[in-house]
Design a protein around this motif. Structure first.
Motif, PDB file in Angstrom:
ATOM      1  N   SER A 347       0.819  -1.211   0.000  1.00  0.00           N
ATOM      2  CA  SER A 347       0.000   0.000   0.000  1.00  0.00           C
ATOM      3  C   SER A 347       0.852   1.261   0.000  1.00  0.00           C
ATOM      4  CB  SER A 347      -0.918   0.013   1.229  1.00  0.00           C
ATOM      5  OG  SER A 347      -0.148   0.091   2.422  1.00  0.00           O
ATOM      6  N   GLY A 348       2.162   1.091   0.200  1.00  0.00           N
ATOM      7  CA  GLY A 348       3.038   2.260   0.244  1.00  0.00           C
ATOM      8  C   GLY A 348       3.049   2.951   1.589  1.00  0.00           C
ATOM      9  N   ASN A 349       2.455   2.313   2.616  1.00  0.00           N
ATOM     10  CA  ASN A 349       2.445   2.927   3.942  1.00  0.00           C
ATOM     11  C   ASN A 349       3.814   2.886   4.611  1.00  0.00           C
ATOM     12  OD1 ASN A 349      -0.232   3.690   3.842  1.00  0.00           O
ATOM     13  ND2 ASN A 349      -0.981   1.800   4.764  1.00  0.00           N
ATOM     14  N   VAL A 350       4.720   2.062   4.097  1.00  0.00           N
ATOM     15  CA  VAL A 350       6.119   2.089   4.539  1.00  0.00           C
ATOM     16  C   VAL A 350       6.997   2.159   3.298  1.00  0.00           C
ATOM     17  CG1 VAL A 350       5.660   0.795   6.649  1.00  0.00           C
ATOM     18  CG2 VAL A 350       6.327  -0.426   4.599  1.00  0.00           C
ATOM     19  N   GLY A 351       8.155   2.796   3.423  1.00  0.00           N
ATOM     20  CA  GLY A 351       9.056   2.954   2.296  1.00  0.00           C
ATOM     21  C   GLY A 351       9.855   1.696   2.005  1.00  0.00           C
ATOM     22  N   ILE A 352      10.623   1.744   0.893  1.00  0.00           N
ATOM     23  CA  ILE A 352      11.382   0.573   0.461  1.00  0.00           C
ATOM     24  C   ILE A 352      12.431   0.162   1.490  1.00  0.00           C
ATOM     25  CG2 ILE A 352      13.035  -0.270  -1.249  1.00  0.00           C
ATOM     26  CD1 ILE A 352      10.228  -0.340  -2.243  1.00  0.00           C
ATOM     27  N   SER A 353      13.202   1.115   2.000  1.00  0.00           N
ATOM     28  CA  SER A 353      14.267   0.756   2.948  1.00  0.00           C
ATOM     29  C   SER A 353      13.677   0.167   4.223  1.00  0.00           C
ATOM     30  CB  SER A 353      15.135   1.975   3.273  1.00  0.00           C
ATOM     31  OG  SER A 353      14.343   3.013   3.833  1.00  0.00           O
ATOM     32  N   GLN A 354      12.563   0.746   4.693  1.00  0.00           N
ATOM     33  CA  GLN A 354      11.908   0.206   5.879  1.00  0.00           C
ATOM     34  C   GLN A 354      11.309  -1.162   5.576  1.00  0.00           C
ATOM     35  OE1 GLN A 354       8.810   2.697   7.504  1.00  0.00           O
ATOM     36  NE2 GLN A 354       8.504   1.408   9.298  1.00  0.00           N
ATOM     37  N   SER A 355      10.805  -1.330   4.350  1.00  0.00           N
ATOM     38  CA  SER A 355      10.248  -2.623   3.945  1.00  0.00           C
ATOM     39  C   SER A 355      11.297  -3.716   4.029  1.00  0.00           C
ATOM     40  CB  SER A 355       9.708  -2.547   2.511  1.00  0.00           C
ATOM     41  OG  SER A 355       8.696  -1.584   2.394  1.00  0.00           O
ATOM     42  N   VAL A 356      12.491  -3.419   3.534  1.00  0.00           N
ATOM     43  CA  VAL A 356      13.575  -4.401   3.551  1.00  0.00           C
ATOM     44  C   VAL A 356      13.886  -4.815   4.982  1.00  0.00           C
ATOM     45  CG1 VAL A 356      16.017  -4.784   3.050  1.00  0.00           C
ATOM     46  CG2 VAL A 356      14.565  -3.623   1.373  1.00  0.00           C
ATOM     47  N   VAL A 369       8.312 -17.539   1.207  1.00  0.00           N
ATOM     48  CA  VAL A 369       7.362 -16.469   0.900  1.00  0.00           C
ATOM     49  C   VAL A 369       8.082 -15.125   0.908  1.00  0.00           C
ATOM     50  CG1 VAL A 369       5.193 -15.390   1.610  1.00  0.00           C
ATOM     51  CG2 VAL A 369       5.527 -17.839   1.930  1.00  0.00           C
ATOM     52  N   ASN A 370       8.952 -14.958   1.894  1.00  0.00           N
ATOM     53  CA  ASN A 370       9.712 -13.711   2.018  1.00  0.00           C
ATOM     54  C   ASN A 370      10.588 -13.471   0.793  1.00  0.00           C
ATOM     55  OD1 ASN A 370       9.855 -11.592   3.792  1.00  0.00           O
ATOM     56  ND2 ASN A 370      11.666 -12.335   4.838  1.00  0.00           N
ATOM     57  N   ASP A 371      11.302 -14.510   0.375  1.00  0.00           N
ATOM     58  CA  ASP A 371      12.193 -14.384  -0.778  1.00  0.00           C
ATOM     59  C   ASP A 371      11.412 -14.007  -2.038  1.00  0.00           C
ATOM     60  OD1 ASP A 371      14.293 -15.044   0.833  1.00  0.00           O
ATOM     61  OD2 ASP A 371      14.518 -17.096   0.098  1.00  0.00           O
ATOM     62  N   TYR A 372      10.199 -14.548  -2.169  1.00  0.00           N
ATOM     63  CA  TYR A 372       9.370 -14.255  -3.348  1.00  0.00           C
ATOM     64  C   TYR A 372       9.091 -12.756  -3.447  1.00  0.00           C
ATOM     65  CZ  TYR A 372       5.347 -14.313  -6.512  1.00  0.00           C
ATOM     66  OH  TYR A 372       4.487 -14.067  -7.555  1.00  0.00           O
ATOM     67  N   PHE A 373       8.662 -12.149  -2.347  1.00  0.00           N
ATOM     68  CA  PHE A 373       8.325 -10.727  -2.385  1.00  0.00           C
ATOM     69  C   PHE A 373       9.574  -9.854  -2.437  1.00  0.00           C
ATOM     70  CE2 PHE A 373       4.301 -12.408  -0.669  1.00  0.00           C
ATOM     71  CZ  PHE A 373       3.442 -11.840  -1.598  1.00  0.00           C
ATOM     72  N   MET A 374      10.651 -10.288  -1.786  1.00  0.00           N
ATOM     73  CA  MET A 374      11.902  -9.526  -1.861  1.00  0.00           C
ATOM     74  C   MET A 374      12.406  -9.485  -3.307  1.00  0.00           C
ATOM     75  SD  MET A 374      13.138  -8.258   1.076  1.00  0.00           S
ATOM     76  CE  MET A 374      14.925  -8.376   1.134  1.00  0.00           C
ATOM     77  N   THR A 379      13.195  -5.818  -5.156  1.00  0.00           N
ATOM     78  CA  THR A 379      14.391  -5.639  -5.993  1.00  0.00           C
ATOM     79  C   THR A 379      14.071  -5.402  -7.462  1.00  0.00           C
ATOM     80  OG1 THR A 379      14.644  -8.029  -6.336  1.00  0.00           O
ATOM     81  CG2 THR A 379      15.766  -7.061  -4.449  1.00  0.00           C
ATOM     82  N   ASN A 380      12.868  -5.770  -7.930  1.00  0.00           N
ATOM     83  CA  ASN A 380      12.455  -5.408  -9.287  1.00  0.00           C
ATOM     84  C   ASN A 380      10.934  -5.319  -9.328  1.00  0.00           C
ATOM     85  OD1 ASN A 380      11.149  -7.914 -10.243  1.00  0.00           O
ATOM     86  ND2 ASN A 380      13.205  -8.790 -10.123  1.00  0.00           N
TER      87      ASN A 380
END
Length: 662
Positions: A347-356, A369-374, A379-380
């Motif tokens: 939803s964009g409620n957290v940024g990319i760096s915080q998401s990582v 599951v984590n690797d799939y979304f990462m 990453t793309n």
């Protein structure tokens, strides 16, 4: 001067939108703005589509590929600026009246069971065409509702939105004249799920006959435990099997869609030549229109793996909400917790760096599951370039209705890594090749993990697989038969364990009427062979004492499984037990599943840290010095993984706990 130029450009764009071109057969060509996404400099782009009022004189139960393609454009137009103005202007240009009803509510993290939609009407001499276009999730808080499965027959988040829309639709119908009514319902993504439910409700109403209710959805999630095709033959769900949105909630929990599921050409199945030509054109058009590169999945394997991981660890949707799994050494979470986090990210409620950083906290049982979304979102942009209205539109534009699959199956070949593998068709053309752990040729869908090589092979035709190795290795080889409509669970399987492969061994796997494996001209029987309803067994792991273990799940008969005891507690690990019988002293224990299995990882009551060599309840430089002094020796106190020698593996274990204390 700049204002004049902008005015001229605006007029040119307006002319492009409002100037239809009519052909002799009644086809009218229109242009509309479609939504790109907020991360692109190009927020919207122009797409051309065809419309023909004569389409609605026929039966809704006959699939119309051109209508489907055009409706996909209208779904894309509904996203622009997250407001109804763009789609309503487009509909007015197409001859619709200005009697619109629209609802574009801005969702919040707390209130999100909404959906954006426009209801419009086009009057003909003999009937009114009441049209409902439903917007999908615009990278906003509706993601929380997308994962709000609930405990009813129909997905709760979609159903609440559908009931609200249907109520507004009934009010809208009451404002129209006495003409007979025909209906046109369409939507993308979340909007597709809602459209599927609304079309089902209309079918069961008295507003119109089924033949006069036209429904086309794009990238629809699964919506109901009671879904079926019979009685809803006028609903067509256009799907991409690699699109994760179309796979949730998972089919293995008995969820489905109302109507006909129709699958776009995919690299894993069907005419591979058609797919590769299509994807070249799609990539070019998508890039030209959106300013972004189109990154396709390598077949369905990655998304299958995601869905199967959820299936393995949850018996049903109740488990989705209540089953606790290890995400880190001391913390557990449910899949509902995980997808709430994913909603924050998507939803964009957290940024990319915080998401990582947030995703890094979800490891162990959430790793796949984590690797799939990462990999596919952080990453793309593969996740959304596959899911977008643009991707669906260009794929539909590049194929015919007869190219879509309503069923069928394909094969998935899995081999241990470390071998070289080459797949050729009956004419000798090489369609896939892996050598020295590198993919050389992937006309067919080829995927690699640290442990496996995976190749998807069409069911039609004959194929030969040659397996070699420059040095002797023992390889496990399996072949799965997968339904196009349910690609995470095999319909049939053959396993070959411990096949000796070298530069002197001729190992050949042949696909045709039968599947056979030959080694040096001798037929090798399968170690495990299942047809039809492949038996699925549960493996349960349970820790006893001061330790942690994981690896529970559901697995097919004969599948090799590995369970794990946490290495931080390995000094206290007593072994894996089946009842009172010790089956392994190794922290990671692999075996082939033959029946329901309940394993206990037993630990001693004494608490210590892996790497605390001097037993001072902390891992620090003193322990590191002691290990380095014994490096390459057979000292038992420093041989942390108990393999008989102190080496880099032991050093890694110690460094993994460096700085920790009890």
């Amino acid at each position: 001067m700049k204002k004049i130029i902008c005015l001229i450009l605006s007029v040119i764009m307006l002319i492009g939108i409002v100037s239809p071109v009519t052909a002799d057969n009644g086809d009218i060509r229109y242009k509309a703005l479609m939504y790109n996404d907020r991360k692109s400099e190009i927020k919207s782009y122009e797409a051309e589509f065809i419309w023909n009022d004569g389409w609605f004189d026929g039966s809704s139960e006959e699939y119309n590929h051109t209508l489907a393609t055009s409706l996909c454009v209208l779904c894309g137009a509904a996203y622009v600026d997250t407001k109804p103005e763009n789609i309503t202007k487009t509909l007015i240009n197409m001859g619709y009246g200005e009697n619109f009803f629209s609802s574009y509510i801005t969702p919040t993290r707390e209130e999100n069971d909404s959906v954006g939609y426009v209801i419009a009407n086009k009057e003909y001499d003999r009937y009114d065409l009441v049209t409902v276009i439903i917007k999908g999730t615009s990278e906003d808080s509706e993601w929380y509702s997308n994962f709000n499965i609930g405990d009813g027959e129909i997905h709760e988040g979609f159903n609440i939105a559908a009931l609200k829309l249907y109520s507004d639709l009934e009010k809208y119908i009451s404002t129209l004249g006495d003409n007979d009514k025909k209906f046109l319902i369409t939507g993308h993504s979340r909007g597709a799920g809602v459209a599927n439910i609304v079309a089902k409700m209309l079918n069961e109403s008295s507003y119109a006959d089924k033949k006069d209710i036209f429904a086309y959805t794009f990238a629809s999630p699964l919506v109901s435990l009671d879904a079926c095709t019979e009685g809803y033959e006028n609903i067509f769900n256009i799907l991409c099997s690699a699109d994760f949105v179309t796979r949730l909630p998972i089919a293995s929990w008995s969820y489905g869609r109302f109507g006909n599921d129709m699958f776009l050409p995919e690299k894993s199945f069907g005419d591979i030549g058609l797919y590769n030509e299509m994807i070249k054109t799609v990539s070019q058009k998508y890039s030209e229109s959106t300013g972004k590169s189109f990154t396709a999945f390598e077949g369905t394997f990655s998304t299958d793996n995601l869905v199967r991981e959820i299936y393995k660890r949850t018996d049903d949707r109740e488990d989705f909400y209540i089953r606790q799994m290890y995400r880190s050494e001391k913390n557990t979470a449910t899949f509902n917790d995980y997808f709430t986090l994913m909603s924050d990210i998507l939803s964009g409620n957290v940024g990319i760096s915080q998401s990582v950083n947030l995703l890094k906290d979800y490891a162990l049982e959430f790793a796949v599951v984590n690797d799939y979304f990462m990999e596919n979102h952080i990453t793309n942009d593969r996740l959304f370039s596959t899911h977008s209205t643009g991707a669906y539109f260009y794929k539909l534009s590049c194929c015919k209705g007869s190219d879509l699959s309503e069923g069928g199956y394909f094969y998935r070949l899995r081999s241990s890594s470390g071998v070289n593998l080459k797949v050729a068709d009956e004419d000798g053309e090489v369609l896939a090749e892996v050598a020295d752990r590198s993919i050389i040729n992937n006309i067919l869908a080829v995927n690699m993990t640290a442990a496996e090589i995976i190749v998807d092979i069409p069911a039609e035709g004959k194929y030969t697989v040659q397996i070699t190795s420059s040095s002797p290795v023992s390889a496990d080889i399996s072949v799965e038969k997968l339904k196009v409509s349910h690609t995470e669970i095999p319909e049939a399987v053959m396993d070959f364990y411990g096949i000796e492969v070298s530069d002197k061994d001729d190992v050949t796997l042949c696909f045709g009427e039968d599947i056979t494996l030959d080694q040096n001209g001798e037929n090798i029987p399968a170690d495990n062979s299942c047809e039809g309803n492949v038996p699925i067994y549960t493996v349960m792991t349970e820790s006893v004492g001061n330790g942690m273990c994981y690896g529970s799940g559901k697995f097919r008969k004969g599948e090799k499984v590995t369970v794990y005891a946490d290495s931080s507690f390995m000094e206290n690990f007593l072994g894996w037990f089946d009842g009172e019988a010790l089956v392994s002293k190794s922290a990671s224990y692999s075996f082939a599943v033959e029946d329901y299995t309940h394993l206990y990882a037993k630990f001693s009551e004494k608490v210590s840290l892996m790497g605390d060599i001097n037993k001072d309840r902390k891992v620090n430089s003193d322990d590191l010095s002691m290990l380095l002094e014994k490096y390459a020796a057979t000292d038992s106190s420093c041989d942390l993984d108990r393999n008989g020698v102190v080496n880099s593996a032991d050093l890694s274990m110690l460094l993994g706990n460096f700085g920790k204390a009890l």
